[in-house]
Design a protein around this motif. Structure first.
Motif, PDB file in Angstrom:
ATOM      1  N   LEU A 104      34.811  29.474  29.806  1.00 51.54           N
ATOM      2  CA  LEU A 104      35.612  30.743  30.214  1.00 51.54           C
ATOM      3  C   LEU A 104      36.166  30.663  31.543  1.00 51.54           C
ATOM      4  CD1 LEU A 104      36.750  33.715  29.639  1.00 51.54           C
ATOM      5  CD2 LEU A 104      34.647  34.442  30.583  1.00 51.54           C
ATOM      6  N   HIS A 105      37.657  30.735  31.707  1.00 49.17           N
ATOM      7  CA  HIS A 105      38.134  30.499  32.980  1.00 49.17           C
ATOM      8  C   HIS A 105      39.254  31.564  33.445  1.00 49.17           C
ATOM      9  CE1 HIS A 105      37.080  26.042  33.442  1.00 49.17           C
ATOM     10  NE2 HIS A 105      36.953  26.143  32.105  1.00 49.17           N
ATOM     11  N   THR A 106      39.711  31.749  34.396  1.00 46.40           N
ATOM     12  CA  THR A 106      40.458  32.961  34.865  1.00 46.40           C
ATOM     13  C   THR A 106      41.462  32.212  35.747  1.00 46.40           C
ATOM     14  OG1 THR A 106      40.680  35.147  35.472  1.00 46.40           O
ATOM     15  CG2 THR A 106      39.238  33.866  36.642  1.00 46.40           C
ATOM     16  N   SER A 143      42.761  29.014  39.948  1.00 48.19           N
ATOM     17  CA  SER A 143      42.017  29.111  38.542  1.00 48.19           C
ATOM     18  C   SER A 143      40.393  28.832  38.882  1.00 48.19           C
ATOM     19  CB  SER A 143      42.460  28.145  37.416  1.00 48.19           C
ATOM     20  OG  SER A 143      42.011  26.951  37.950  1.00 48.19           O
ATOM     21  N   GLY A 156      36.432  28.619  36.715  1.00 50.94           N
ATOM     22  CA  GLY A 156      35.818  28.792  35.369  1.00 50.94           C
ATOM     23  C   GLY A 156      34.420  28.425  35.373  1.00 50.94           C
ATOM     24  N   LEU A 175      42.470  35.508  30.935  1.00 50.20           N
ATOM     25  CA  LEU A 175      41.341  34.728  30.406  1.00 50.20           C
ATOM     26  C   LEU A 175      41.474  33.640  29.481  1.00 50.20           C
ATOM     27  CD1 LEU A 175      38.740  37.775  29.617  1.00 50.20           C
ATOM     28  CD2 LEU A 175      38.854  36.492  31.757  1.00 50.20           C
ATOM     29  N   LEU A 211      34.418  34.952  39.670  1.00 51.65           N
ATOM     30  CA  LEU A 211      33.666  34.870  38.274  1.00 51.65           C
ATOM     31  C   LEU A 211      32.658  36.058  38.397  1.00 51.65           C
ATOM     32  CD1 LEU A 211      32.539  31.280  38.057  1.00 51.65           C
ATOM     33  CD2 LEU A 211      34.175  32.668  36.663  1.00 51.65           C
TER      34      LEU A 211
END
Length: 311
Positions: free
Chosen positions: A112-114, A124, A126, A80, A18
């Protein structure tokens, strides 16, 4: 809050990822385009047909990133996911609730996640702002729907979990293992801290082309996987089966002074069918959820559906 070493390691990775999100800069942001939308509707009305406990949710995911080639990037922040989610949790009786039942919860989350690959693992991470209480307007909408449909007016909103905002961090790592030409197994580990703090381990089988070349996302309450970015697009049926077990350390959805005791463990079993046509697709799945508090008299089954219809 105390987490076991494995979960702590996952959170170290999550926080590091993050913190790396801004490193892409303006140039990386300009290279991003719309990759896809993911959505999943869950309700016990299309499961066991009973309006209780984990009674309903809806998740909508909007993904941006460089052109999708069927594999995750090695750098967090390139892809994203902007996530919007609604959920209602309720006692079994909305009019005359049992004092040994759980409180009503109306939760709205924005996150918000990546998604990326790290050390050969699909990862993953977020963060979500989970907003609960009357401030969300969910209980008011619930009551209006009952009035519109001529159903009894709920009498549980006054005792619902009050207005709060919980920052919730989630991290998952997994690996997809090929079992055959059209079958895979993906074990995973998930850790979450915030509105609910837990560590979960499980796995998912896929028989068919549902996940081939796709970017898959996981629903919070059921664990059902839904497509955020389309993959091969091969027509046909796919069968999805999975399950997991969680060790629960804390939940803001239970109050310390209440007469009920939250369960230390939760189990989930799920299965679903996905049909892919030339232009449209349909997914329907069922998820068995174990009891979430010791006084809960029964488990439950919820249904999930996703429709993408083009004519």
């Amino acid at each position: 809050m105390h987490l076991p070493p494995l979960a702590s390691s996952v959170f170290v990775v999550a926080l590091g990822a993050l913190s790396a999100l801004p490193l892409g800069g303006a140039a990386a942001a300009q290279e991003r385009g719309v990759l896809g939308w993911g959505r999943l509707l869950t309700n016990d009305a299309i499961g066991d047909g009973k309006d209780r406990w984990r009674t309903g949710s809806y998740v909508l995911s909007y993904l941006r990133g460089p052109d999708w080639n069927g594999s995750l990037p090695a750098t967090p922040g390139q892809i994203l996911e902007f996530r919007f989610r609604l959920e209602t949790i309720a006692p079994a009786d909305l009019v005359t609730p049992n004092p040994l039942d759980r409180r009503y919860v109306g939760a709205l989350s924005l996150g918000l996640h990546t998604h990326f690959e790290a050390a050969g693992l699909e990862a993953s991470v977020g963060a979500d702002a989970v907003i609960v209480g009357p401030q969300t307007g969910i209980s008011s909408l619930h009551g209006d729907l009952h009035d519109l449909l001529g159903l009894p007016t709920p009498n549980v909103f006054g005792g619902q979990i009050g207005d709060e905002v919980f920052l919730t961090v989630t991290a998952e790592v997994g690996r997809t293992l090929t079992l055959g030409p059209n079958s895979t197994f993906r074990p995973f580990l998930e850790a979450q801290a915030g509105a609910e703090t837990l560590v979960r381990v499980g796995g998912d089988f896929t028989f068919g082309q549902f996940t081939t070349g796709a970017l898959m996302l996981r629903d919070t309450s059921t664990g059902q996987r839904y497509r955020g970015v389309a993959g091969s697009g091969s027509e046909g049926l796919s069968l999805i089966m999975g399950g997991d077990i969680a060790e629960v350390y804390d939940s803001e959805y239970f109050l310390a002074g209440d007469a009920i005791t939250p369960s230390d463990t939760r189990k989930r079993l799920r299965a679903g069918l996905h049909w892919q046509g030339a232009q449209s697709e349909v997914f329907y799945g069922l998820t068995w959820l174990s009891e979430e508090f010791d006084q809960q008299p029964d488990d439950q089954i919820v249904g999930s559906i996703n429709l993408r219809l083009q004519f």
